[in-house]
Structure formats: structure tokens, C-alpha cells
Design a protein around this motif. Structure first.
Motif, PDB file in Angstrom:
ATOM      1  N   GLY A 135     -15.815 -10.582 -55.223  1.00 11.22           N
ATOM      2  CA  GLY A 135     -14.499 -10.800 -55.787  1.00 11.22           C
ATOM      3  C   GLY A 135     -13.467 -10.718 -54.678  1.00 11.22           C
ATOM      4  N   ASN A 136     -12.473  -9.860 -54.874  1.00 12.48           N
ATOM      5  CA  ASN A 136     -11.463  -9.747 -53.815  1.00 12.48           C
ATOM      6  C   ASN A 136     -11.647  -8.475 -52.996  1.00 12.48           C
ATOM      7  N   ILE A 137     -12.839  -7.875 -53.087  1.00 14.87           N
ATOM      8  CA  ILE A 137     -13.072  -6.641 -52.344  1.00 14.87           C
ATOM      9  C   ILE A 137     -13.946  -6.956 -51.146  1.00 14.87           C
ATOM     10  N   SER A 138     -13.340  -6.956 -49.983  1.00 16.67           N
ATOM     11  CA  SER A 138     -14.089  -7.392 -48.812  1.00 16.67           C
ATOM     12  C   SER A 138     -14.747  -6.206 -48.124  1.00 16.67           C
ATOM     13  N   PHE A 139     -15.556  -6.512 -47.135  1.00 15.33           N
ATOM     14  CA  PHE A 139     -16.272  -5.461 -46.427  1.00 15.33           C
ATOM     15  C   PHE A 139     -15.347  -4.524 -45.657  1.00 15.33           C
ATOM     16  N   SER A 140     -14.114  -4.964 -45.390  1.00 17.47           N
ATOM     17  CA  SER A 140     -13.235  -4.047 -44.661  1.00 17.47           C
ATOM     18  C   SER A 140     -13.002  -2.783 -45.491  1.00 17.47           C
ATOM     19  N   ILE A 141     -12.962  -2.946 -46.813  1.00 16.71           N
ATOM     20  CA  ILE A 141     -12.783  -1.775 -47.684  1.00 16.71           C
ATOM     21  C   ILE A 141     -14.015  -0.884 -47.637  1.00 16.71           C
ATOM     22  N   PHE A 142     -15.202  -1.517 -47.661  1.00 19.20           N
ATOM     23  CA  PHE A 142     -16.432  -0.726 -47.608  1.00 19.20           C
ATOM     24  C   PHE A 142     -16.542   0.017 -46.265  1.00 19.20           C
ATOM     25  N   TYR A 143     -16.094  -0.644 -45.208  1.00 13.31           N
ATOM     26  CA  TYR A 143     -16.131  -0.002 -43.893  1.00 13.31           C
ATOM     27  C   TYR A 143     -15.220   1.209 -43.855  1.00 13.31           C
ATOM     28  N   LYS A 144     -14.031   1.015 -44.395  1.00 13.20           N
ATOM     29  CA  LYS A 144     -13.063   2.117 -44.392  1.00 13.20           C
ATOM     30  C   LYS A 144     -13.645   3.300 -45.166  1.00 13.20           C
ATOM     31  N   ASN A 145     -14.154   3.044 -46.356  1.00  8.95           N
ATOM     32  CA  ASN A 145     -14.719   4.130 -47.165  1.00  8.95           C
ATOM     33  C   ASN A 145     -15.845   4.840 -46.431  1.00  8.95           C
ATOM     34  N   THR A 146     -16.762   4.045 -45.874  1.00 12.29           N
ATOM     35  CA  THR A 146     -17.908   4.633 -45.202  1.00 12.29           C
ATOM     36  C   THR A 146     -17.463   5.437 -43.996  1.00 12.29           C
ATOM     37  N   ALA A 147     -16.460   4.920 -43.278  1.00  5.31           N
ATOM     38  CA  ALA A 147     -15.998   5.624 -42.081  1.00  5.31           C
ATOM     39  C   ALA A 147     -15.387   6.971 -42.461  1.00  5.31           C
ATOM     40  N   ILE A 148     -14.567   6.991 -43.502  1.00  4.28           N
ATOM     41  CA  ILE A 148     -13.953   8.257 -43.930  1.00  4.28           C
ATOM     42  C   ILE A 148     -15.051   9.261 -44.275  1.00  4.28           C
ATOM     43  N   ILE A 149     -15.976   8.820 -45.104  1.00  2.75           N
ATOM     44  CA  ILE A 149     -17.039   9.727 -45.534  1.00  2.75           C
ATOM     45  C   ILE A 149     -17.843  10.216 -44.332  1.00  2.75           C
ATOM     46  N   SER A 150     -18.238   9.304 -43.466  1.00  2.00           N
ATOM     47  CA  SER A 150     -19.139   9.680 -42.378  1.00  2.00           C
ATOM     48  C   SER A 150     -18.464  10.601 -41.363  1.00  2.00           C
ATOM     49  N   VAL A 151     -17.237  10.276 -41.002  1.00  2.01           N
ATOM     50  CA  VAL A 151     -16.574  11.083 -39.977  1.00  2.01           C
ATOM     51  C   VAL A 151     -16.333  12.502 -40.488  1.00  2.01           C
ATOM     52  N   VAL A 152     -15.782  12.602 -41.678  1.00  2.00           N
ATOM     53  CA  VAL A 152     -15.494  13.933 -42.217  1.00  2.00           C
ATOM     54  C   VAL A 152     -16.796  14.712 -42.420  1.00  2.00           C
ATOM     55  N   THR A 153     -17.791  14.059 -43.021  1.00  2.00           N
ATOM     56  CA  THR A 153     -19.052  14.734 -43.270  1.00  2.00           C
ATOM     57  C   THR A 153     -19.668  15.239 -41.968  1.00  2.00           C
ATOM     58  N   THR A 154     -19.642  14.392 -40.956  1.00  2.00           N
ATOM     59  CA  THR A 154     -20.273  14.758 -39.695  1.00  2.00           C
ATOM     60  C   THR A 154     -19.593  15.971 -39.070  1.00  2.00           C
ATOM     61  N   LEU A 155     -18.284  15.904 -38.949  1.00  4.90           N
ATOM     62  CA  LEU A 155     -17.565  17.026 -38.334  1.00  4.90           C
ATOM     63  C   LEU A 155     -17.803  18.304 -39.124  1.00  4.90           C
ATOM     64  N   ALA A 156     -17.651  18.193 -40.440  1.00  3.46           N
ATOM     65  CA  ALA A 156     -17.793  19.376 -41.281  1.00  3.46           C
ATOM     66  C   ALA A 156     -19.198  19.954 -41.167  1.00  3.46           C
ATOM     67  N   LEU A 157     -20.190  19.074 -41.213  1.00  2.00           N
ATOM     68  CA  LEU A 157     -21.578  19.541 -41.184  1.00  2.00           C
ATOM     69  C   LEU A 157     -21.924  20.227 -39.873  1.00  2.00           C
ATOM     70  N   VAL A 158     -21.517  19.627 -38.772  1.00  2.00           N
ATOM     71  CA  VAL A 158     -21.928  20.156 -37.476  1.00  2.00           C
ATOM     72  C   VAL A 158     -21.326  21.540 -37.245  1.00  2.00           C
ATOM     73  N   PHE A 159     -20.040  21.674 -37.509  1.00  2.00           N
ATOM     74  CA  PHE A 159     -19.416  22.974 -37.224  1.00  2.00           C
ATOM     75  C   PHE A 159     -19.839  24.044 -38.222  1.00  2.00           C
ATOM     76  N   SER A 160     -19.868  23.656 -39.512  1.00  2.00           N
ATOM     77  CA  SER A 160     -20.266  24.681 -40.480  1.00  2.00           C
ATOM     78  C   SER A 160     -21.713  25.090 -40.236  1.00  2.00           C
ATOM     79  N   SER A 161     -22.583  24.127 -39.917  1.00  2.00           N
ATOM     80  CA  SER A 161     -23.989  24.459 -39.720  1.00  2.00           C
ATOM     81  C   SER A 161     -24.191  25.353 -38.512  1.00  2.00           C
ATOM     82  N   ALA A 162     -23.448  25.085 -37.426  1.00  2.00           N
ATOM     83  CA  ALA A 162     -23.598  25.907 -36.218  1.00  2.00           C
ATOM     84  C   ALA A 162     -23.162  27.341 -36.507  1.00  2.00           C
TER      85      ALA A 162
END
Lengths: 284, 299, 434
Positions: free
Chosen positions: A70-97
Motif C-alpha cells: 500500500g502506502n507503507i514503504s520499507f523506509s518505515i520498516f527500517y525506521k521501526n527495526t532500527a529503533i528496536i534494535s539499537v535500544v534493545t542492543t544498548l539496554a541488553l549489553v549494559f544490563s547484562s554486564a
């Protein structure tokens, strides 16, 4: 003598590179195949399936695929994935350590029990817990947001905690003892001695965390109920329908594109894995 | 200096450090886990209320489900072959790429590539491209004049091997962990042993391997858990069917299809409980044996 | 070091921000809300999204949300949603699963909305609606008519000098044609999929029975030998290389329409559902000629092996807060010409005769062929059997493939033993419905 040594070294170097490259070809093949296939026009995708080189390369699949749905392009999916991945990664690494230090260095009642509980979270397949988890998150009104995917990463995850525990246990205890004698409390010891020494482990954890959250699809599938919130992996799986028409070219193209950030992160972070760590200076 | 066990200050600090995990565990993990454990004793089709049925799921599983034992067999076979091969290969490559030679960056990226492709939908097609009747493997075999008409993925003798190959080939994560472990070994250990005249082979067995044992333990346990709960590869490559002849119907896959496709969440949960117990036993055994072979610098 | 601490602090600040990010903020005030979910591929997603947007244009007071997924994911998702009591208002449904969902009380009875004409069936014949009835009540509205077919590659038939078979051909006719095609052209006479569950059902359909009995409490046949004979024929054809063997089906053909033998010119006939013809034609590329014909039957003058099946449905969740709106949306899909011009019969031949006539002139040749085929089937078919009973997916997953199909094809058991196992195990599962 010197001449012999040098030629021997040259021979070894050549041998090494040849070996590494030969094995490497088998390793890189899938990426080349995927990249090559994504450039093949529709007619070639199945007829010349096993070739990695397109006869008439075309970028049309990238353009078609990028349009998304439809009118939802991959740029939106990229943005969503980037937000999730960056936050998850930072949070996971520091909290886990942070958590790992507690498990690796400190003695406290029930430690073994909690550690076993932690490992048990890895042994029950996530798929089977999906429904109770969904009901729980829906009671928290977290459905249709990134919360069910992101929030848990702030509490560490067994895989990373256990991994960093093993690394911390490899660090000589004399180092923290020296710090404690210098008057550091345990938090300061963790931040100023252990964390820097665990950089390789944390970098490794970051590479995995990023890759796994980038590719994760089960949680997004269940919890994101609007295409505007979809992640790349979810979008990719929405392309195909076994009983209907599937634009495989677009799948290849978008799959290939989706690998690039993961690769970029890997290349950016792995350079921190190059130098061996010398404990010499710290011991001093 | 021997640290006194369970000193109050240390206990408080310990709990402070693990507090984030504890909150997450009690708040987010525990409920679904306990729910699963309870559902194993019910009949639950997800769409209506669960019904308590006692042990009948377990009885049916062990006595009246032909597919169950096949999935156990397939999973054990898969785990016991793929885990050691993957670990040895990962260690070998990590050793090979653990140096400061020119090109190492590049090579590492090369070797990590298969792991990045991961669970993409494209893998299903790619695997057919390689192992199909007229795929890459057969054309290589034909070049050597070998029989080349096997449909590897559809042949009950070989299908599981294509999946084993797939996971071995995605050895990137244990490799990276080994690599990080190698980085952590203090250089001075090698320096002083070089001075003592130890060669590379001796250094490997005297320094590298012992220093790496904590990491090896981690990789072994994690790979074993991953092996026993293998799902994605079979799900994607066989389209969730575990074909042919149930030879790739891995435990976790079977459990998932029982739960979600046949609407038997109770039965699936019961299977998960058995899996949890089995994996926990294996993990416990490995941990019990670890003092004999794992070397901790700190103890 | 300080960096790390700063990062930690940044994270704790970030946390509430992110945690709220992506939350649903768009719930427009004062608007009627409605949600829709469906499965499909990119093509269907594009069309359906456009259709929903057009609906909002025509009904400015409605705020419609929607979501979609691929087939497998769709059921994982909707099952989870149903368990949490959070199904969307309108849900795409499947004939094989409808009974199960209705049985659990998840779908709404649509009868009142038909009675008050919110869903208008003026231009729809009863046989096109019947598939959505469970025990007489309507729970789902057919989105397109569908039937199984054998697609014939006209060029291959001409090259082999074999006339196209009449629509009342039998399995014996089929076997000799397939063998002849194979002998003359050196390709498969027929593609994969001959031993799918649909043939179990339709062998008995063309004997006036069905795989399941009407109540769904038992198998619907007594004479196993009919199906045994069929299986023996197929196994023999597999051995002789006339049709692909099971290992080839798994390793090569069975992944997607694009990999089918007919697309690759490796098979002269192929089994499809009629609504797949457009996908087949577009995958096969320009310049191919396809003819769709009935499935072979048991005897020339006996009942047809075909029935008109709803390709998929729209149902309304029993918990929907605005069922009237949802019903209006379904009516829009059924009776609005503008939206059907967008949808282009991608879900199957529209059930409303007015819509069929209205969109005919914008159809491509492949679609017209499938429209014509449905007309032919409408004149020569067997009555629609009841929807697959509760337990059907259990039978498919845990009996049909692992205990019947695979062991038989890999020669572990004979067709006779295989059919006996299938029948016995199916009986066991169906007995629970009594």
C-alpha cells in the motif's frame, strides 16, 4: 639463514591466505547468491537459479520491493527495526554486564538457584509461552507498541549474562582485590575494572544482540498490530504466500538490503576485537 | 585472602547487581513459564478454557504418539552431531582468524556471512537451490563423475544432514565468542612461555585451551540448548512439516505444530515440560563435570 | 569509562521515551473504529489496503485499522489474539478452519445482518453463500468462488498430438494421457501434488460420498479400496517417472507457485485451485496457453469430482464492538463495484453476478479463463460438502503426511496399509466430535 626464514614465512603466508580464501568462498556464497539473484529479471530467477550472475542485471526488484505494501514503504520498516534494535542492543549489553558481575563475583544466598532459573528461561521454547505472555502483556496494555519487545531487554537476558559471567570469571581476581584495597566499592570496581576488561565480551554481545533483534520476528508478529509498526523481518515474511503469487525478486532484494546494517554493525564493532588485552599495566 | 561466604554487605551488593534481572524474571518471565508448566496438565485448544486432565498428556506422549519418538530421535541425532562439529569448526576458524595479519578484518566478515543470512525466508529457496535435484551440490558431484541425481532435501537418508550442514555453516556466533575469549587471554602468558621455549602447539595446549575453557563451557552449554530446541532451520526449510518421513521433525518444531496447528496447546506445553527437564539434566551434568576440565583464572 | 556511565544514564532517560514510542496515538476521536486482518502476499496486501482506504473515503466517519501477514504467520497471530480475546472486527477465514473457530464461539452469527440487508445478497445465489453456513447459520461471507482444476499446457498437448480431454474424463483416461505425454515429450505428464488430501476427499466425492461424514464424527466412506486403487496408480506413475516422486516434490516443486513444474515447462498438466491461475500465468510469463479442466472422476457418467468452494471468507469476531459496521464493510467487499475493480477478483470469482459482469471487461486472459472455468464447474459439479470438521488440522498434520503420505511414497508401507492407517487414525480423531 635469514633468507630461508623469510621465504619460509612468505610460503606460510601464501598458504594461510589460500586456505582462508578457499574456505571463505563457501562462506560468502549465500550472500553472493542472494545479491546476484536480487538483480536477476523475473525471467531469470528460476530458469537460472543456480547462477550467481544475472545475465541482464536490473534494479527493478529493489524499486518494487521498497514500495512495501500500500502506502507503507520499507523506509518505515527500517525506521521501526532500527529503533528496536539499537535500544534493545544498548539496554541488553549494559544490563547484562551489570547483572553478570553479581553472578560472577559476589556470593549471596540462593545464587545457584537464581542462576539455574536464569538458564531455565532458555530451555522452555518461546513459542509455547506465547499465549500466556500475550495475555499478560495485553493486561498491561502493551499490545500494539514496541514495549513487549523492548522493555524486557532492560532486564538483561540469560544468554548474554551467562556469557559475560564466563568472561568475568576469566579475569584474575587479584585485580578487583587491588581495587578494593584502593578503596573502591563494588560498583566502582565493576565500572572501572571489570567493564573495561570485558570489552571483547560486551562487543560480542552487542553484535549478537543487534543481529538477533534485527531478525527477530515472532515477537513483532504477535505484538505489532499495525503495518506502520512492522519490522523488516515481519514485512519480508508478508511478501510470500505459498498458494498465491509471490514476488521472489522483491524478497531477495529486500532480504539483501536488510543484511547490510547487520553487516555494517559487525564490521564497525569487530575492530574492537583485534588487540589482545594486556593486564600488565593494571597489575602494576 | 579468602572471601567469607555470604557476608551481609556482599549479599546486599549481590542482590543489587542481579536486581534488574530479578525484576524482569519475576515480572515478565515467571508468569508465562509457570502458565506453561500448568497448561501441560490440561487440555487447551487456546480458543476455549483449559481443562485439567492430570497426566494424560504425558501418558499419551510416551505410549501413544508415534511421531513423538521420531521427533526425539531426530532431535538427539541432530544435537549430538551438529553441536560438536559446530564447536570444533568454530574454534578452528577462531584460531585461524586470531591474528593481526593483513586481511583479517575482511576474512572475519567473510566467515560471519552465513550467520547473518540466518532465518531469512530466502534461505528456504537457497537451500533448495543448493540441495535440489538439479542444484549446486549435484552439479559439483557430476563434475567429479559421481552419482548426481539425489534430491537431498527429499531423501529420508540425507534431509537431516542438510539441516546439520546449515547450522554448522552458521557457526558465526560460537566463533565470535571464541575469538573474544582468545582476545582476553593475557599476552604476557604467551610471552613468558615463548621465553621458556614453548612452540605454538605446546602453547595451544598449555595456555590457549585451558584459558579458553570457561568460554568453551559457555559455548558447549548454549549450543546444546540451541541444538535441543532447534526450530527455525527445520521450520523454514521444510515449511514446518518435518518432512520427509518425519526425519527433520525436531522436538521444538513438533511441539509448535501440535500447539498452534493442531490446536493442542496443552499437549504442546506437556512436551515443553519434558524438554525442559531433559535439557536441564544435560546442562546439570555438564556443570557437574566442569570442575574437572574448566579452568578459572579467578579461583 | 565515563562514556559508559553516561550511556547508562542516557538509557534510563531513554527508557520511558522509547517505551511509549510506537504506542497507538492515532485513535481519532469521535470516529467509528473498525479493524481488519487478512493473509496473503504483496499483491493482495496492496489491493486490500487500497480497498480499505477507499472505504474510509466513502465513509469519512470511520477510522479503519488493518494488519496482514503471510499464511503460516497469520494463524499463529490470530490464534494468539483469539486466546487473548483481542480479535479484530473483520477477519479473513479459511474453509478448512471455519468450523473449528465457530465451534469455539469466536465468530459472530451474520444472519441478522443479512435479514436487515446490511449484507445484501440480492445478486448472489444460495450455493455461493452455503459454504459459510455451519449448522444452518451463516458465519462467514464467501470472498470468491473457487474450484480445483487440472491446468493443461495447450502447447504441450499440441506438440504431443493429444486432444484436450473432455471435462468428464476419468482417472483411467488421465493415466493414459499422462503416460503418453511423458513418452512423447520426455517431461512429466503431470506435476506434483497428486497425493494431497484433496484427492482423498474428491475420490469419494465422485462416488457420491466424502472423506468425512456430514456430522464430522467419522470418515464418510466405507470402501477403502477406491482410494487404495488410486494411490496404487499414482505410486506406479511415480516409479515410472510419469509424475515427480515425493522426494522431488519436497526438494524442488513444493515451495511456491513459481517453482511448479508447469511454470518451468517440466510438466504438461498440473493441479491447482482455480484462483491460482492468474498467479500461474504471471509466473509462467508471456506466450503460454493454459486450459483449465475438471478433475478426473471415478466413472464417466458418475458425479463430478469438483465442487464450488469458497476460496476464503470474511467473518466477524464474536467480540466485535461494532458488528454492524463490520457487516457493512463485508457488504462493501461483496457488492461495491468500485472496490471490486481494485481487487480484480484476486481472491477468486466474486459471488455477486452484478460484480462479475461489472469487472469482466478489465480482466486479463488468464482471469477470464478462470471465470469461464467457474461457469463450467457451476453447471457440472457435486454438492459442496460440509466444512472440514473439528480435528481436520490434527488429521492433516499428524496423520496424513507423517503416517500416510510419506511412508507410502518412500515404500515403508503399501498403499493398502497406508489407507487403512489413514482411515483408522482419522476415525479415532473424528470420534471425539460425537
Amino acid at each position: 639463514m635469514v633468507e630461508v626464514n623469510r621465504s619460509k614465512r612468505t610460503r606460510n603466508t601464501i598458504l594461510y591466505h589460500t586456505l582462508v580464501i578457499i574456505i571463505g568462498i563457501f562462506m560468502i556464497y549465500p550472500i553472493l547468491w542472494l545479491g546476484g539473484s536480487s538483480l536477476k529479471p523475473d525471467g531469470e530467477i528460476w530458469t537460472r537459479m543456480s547462477s550467481i550472475f544475472p545475465l541482464k542485471p536490473t534494479l527493478e526488484h529493489y524499486l518494487d520491493g521498497w514500495k512495501g505494501f500500500g502506502n507503507i514503504s520499507f523506509s518505515i520498516f527500517y525506521k521501526n527495526t532500527a529503533i528496536i534494535s539499537v535500544v534493545t542492543t544498548l539496554a541488553l549489553v549494559f544490563s547484562s554486564a551489570f547483572i553478570a558481575y553479581g553472578f560472577a563475583r559476589l556470593h549471596f544466598p540462593l545464587k545457584k538457584f537464581w542462576f539455574a532459573c536464569m538458564l531455565a528461561t532458555l530451555m522452555l521454547p518461546l513459542q509455547i509461552q506465547l499465549i500466556p505472555q500475550y495475555i499478560m502483556f495485553s493486561k498491561l496494555h502493551w499490545i500494539n507498541s514496541f514495549k513487549p519487545i523492548i522493555v524486557p531487554s532492560f532486564f538483561g537476558r540469560a544468554f548474554y549474562i551467562f556469557m559475560i559471567v564466563q568472561f568475568i570469571r576469566g579475569v584474575p581476581r587479584s585485580l578487583d582485590e587491588a581495587a578494593e584495597i584502593d578503596g573502591c566499592n563494588r560498583f566502582k570496581t565493576f565500572f572501572s575494572i571489570i567493564m573495561p576488561l570485558c570489552t571483547p565480551a560486551m562487543i560480542t554481545a552487542a553484535i549478537f544482540a543487534f543481529y538477533w533483534s534485527w531478525g527477530e520476528f515472532l515477537m513483532p508478529l504477535i505484538y505489532l498490530n499495525k503495518p506502520k509498526l512492522y519490522t523488516i523481518s515481519l514485512a519480508l515474511r508478508s511478501f510470500s504466500d505459498p498458494s498465491g503469487q509471490t514476488d521472489w525478486g522483491a524478497i531477495y532484494a529486500m532480504s539483501f538490503l536488510s543484511l547490510l546494517p547487520v553487516f555494517a554493525i559487525f564490521i564497525a564493532l569487530q575492530k574492537y576485537l583485534i588487540e589482545g588485552i594486556s593486564t600488565e599495566g593494571l597489575k602494576g | 585472602m579468602k572471601i567469607k561466604k555470604h557476608s551481609t554487605r556482599e549479599s546486599i551488593d549481590g542482590y543489587l547487581f542481579i536486581l534488574p534481572w530479578l525484576i524482569g524474571f519475576l515480572g515478565l518471565n515467571l508468569i508465562p513459564m509457570v502458565a506453561t508448566l500448568i497448561l501441560g496438565f490440561t487440555e487447551y485448544d487456546m480458543l476455549s478454557k483449559p481443562e485439567f486432565v492430570g497426566l494424560s498428556n504425558f501418558i499419551r506422549m510416551f505410549t501413544d504418539d508415534v511421531r513423538y519418538w521420531k521427533s526425539v530421535k531426530a532431535t538427539l541425532y541432530f544435537a549430538f552431531v551438529s553441536v560438536p562439529v559446530r564447536l570444533v569448526f568454530a574454534l578452528f576458524v577462531a584460531m585461524m582468524l586470531h591474528n593481526n595479519r593483513r586481511g583479517t578484518y575482511f576474512y572475519r566478515a567473510l566467515y560471519y556471512a552465513p550467520s547473518v543470512v540466518g532465518s531469512s525466508v530466502a534461505v528456504a529457496v537457497m537451500w533448495r537451490e543448493i540441495f535440489g535435484p538439479d542444484g549446486l551440490l549435484n552439479s559439483i558431484l557430476a563434475n567429479f563423475g559421481l552419482p548426481s541425481d539425489t534430491a537431498w532435501l527429499g531423501d529420508p537418508r540425507f534431509a537431516i544432514w542438510t539441516l546439520i550442514l546449515l547450522v554448522v555453516w552458521q557457526f558465526g556466533s560460537p566463533m565470535l565468542i571464541f575469538l573474544a575469549g582468545l582476545k582476553q587471554i593475557p599476552i604476557d602468558l604467551y610471552e613468558s612461555s615463548s621465553i621458556d621455549g614453548a612452540g605454538p602447539v605446546r602453547q595451544f595446549f598449555r595456555i590457549t585451551l585451558p584459558m579458553l575453557t570457561p568460554i568453551f563451557l559457555f559455548n558447549l552449554i548454549m549450543q546444546m540448548i540451541t541444538g535441543f530446541t532447534a526450530f527455525t532451520q527445520a521450520f523454514i526449510v521444510t515449511n514446518g512439516q518435518g518432512t520427509p518421513l518425519d526425519t527433520t521433525n525436531f522436538y521444538a518444531l513438533y511441539l509448535y505444530t501440535r500447539a498452534f496447528e493442531s490446536f493442542q496447546m496443552g499437549y504442546g506445553s506437556a512436551m515443553a515440560i519434558v524438554l525442559l527437564i531433559a535439557v536441564a539434566l544435560f546442562t546439570g551434568l555438564i556443570f557437574k563435570s566442569s570442575p574437572m576440565w574448566v579452568h578459572y583464572e579467578s579461583e | 569509562m565515563k562514556k559508559a556511565v553516561l550511556l547508562l544514564i542516557a538509557l534510563t532517560v531513554l527508557f520511558p521515551l522509547v517505551a511509549n514510542g510506537g504506542a497507538d496515538k492515532s485513535a481519532a476521536k469521535g470516529k467509528e473504529e473498525m479493524s481488519v486482518i487478512w493473509w496473503g502476499s504483496q499483491n493482495r496486501h496492496d489491493r486490500t489496503i487500497k480497498a480499505i482506504e477507499l472505504y474510509m473515503e466513502k465513509n469519512p466517519n470511520v477510522e479503519a485499522t488493518y494488519e496482514f501477514a503471510g499464511w503460516t504467520d497469520y494463524w499463529t497471530k490470530t490464534t494468539t489474539m483469539a486466546a487473548g480475546g483481542m480479535l479484530p472486527d473483520v477477519m479473513q477465514q479459511d474453509y478448512a478452519r471455519l468450523a473449528e473457530w465457530v465451534d469455539k464461539g469466536l465468530m459472530l452469527d451474520l444472519e441478522p445482518y443479512v435479514a436487515d440487508k446490511t449484507i445484501d445478497f440480492t445478486n448472489v445465489v444460495e450455493s455461493a453463500i452455503a459454504g459459510g453456513r455451519i449448522d444452518g447459520d451463516l458465519y462467514a461471507v464467501n470472498l470468491g468462488m473457487n474450484s480445483e482444476c487440472f491446468v493443461l499446457d495447450v502447447d504441450a498437448f499440441e506438440k504431443a498430438g493429444i486432444p484436450l480431454p473432455p471435462q468428464n474424463w476419468t482417472w483411467e483416461d488421465f493415466e493414459s494421457i499422462a503416460r503418453e505425454l511423458h513418452a512423447k515429450l520426455g517431461i512429466y505428464g503431470m506435476g506434483d501434488g497428486l497425493l494431497g488430501d484433496q484427492n482423498w476427499k474428491t475420490i469419494y466425492l465422485s462416488n457420491g460420498e466424502f472423506a468425512y461424514n456430514k456430522a464430522g464424527t467419522d470418515v464418510g466412506y466405507t470402501d477403502q479400496s477406491l482410494f487404495v486403487k488410486y494411490c496404487e496408480m499414482v505410486i506406479k506413475m511415480q516409479k515410472d517417472g510419469v509424475v515427480p516422486s515425493r522426494d522431488e516434490e519436497l526438494a524442488k516443486y513444493g515451495i511456491s507457485i513459481e517453482t511448479k513444474g508447469m511454470v518451468q515447462k517440466e510438466a504438461a498438466m498440473e493441479y491447482f485451485w482455480s484462483n491460482q491461475l492468474t498467479a500461474l500465468a504471471s509466473a509462467a510469463g508471456e506466450g503460454r496457453r493454459f486450459y483449465m479442466t475438471h478433475k478426473p472422476r471415478l466413472t464417466k457418467n458418475g458425479p463430478a469430482a469438483n465442487y464450488l468452494k469458497p476460496s476464503m471468507f470474511f467473518s466477524i469476531s464474536a467480540k466485535s464492538e461494532n458488528p454492524k459496521r463490520a457487516a457493512d464493510f463485508i457488504n462493501y467487499f461483496t457488492n461495491d463495484l468500485d472496490v471490486n475493480k481494485i481487487l480484480e477478483a484476486e481472491r477468486g470469482v466474486p459471488i455477486s453476478s452484478a460484480i462479475r459482469d461489472g469487472i469482466k471487461d478489465q480482466m486479463g486472459p488468464a482471469q477470464l479463463e478462470s471465470f469461464n472455468y467457474i461457469d463450467r464447474v457451476a453447471k457440472d459439479n457435486s454438492p459442496l460438502p460440509n466444512p472440514d470438521p473439528v480435528g481436520h488440522s490434527d488429521i492433516m498434520n499428524n496423520v496424513f503426511t507423517p503416517q500416510f503420505l510419506d511412508p507410502m511414497c518412500y515404500g515403508v508401507i503399501t498403499p493398502k496399509e497406508a489407507v487403512a492407517t489413514l482411515t483408522a487414525e482419522a476415525k479415532k480423531i473424528l470420534a471425539k466430535n460425537k
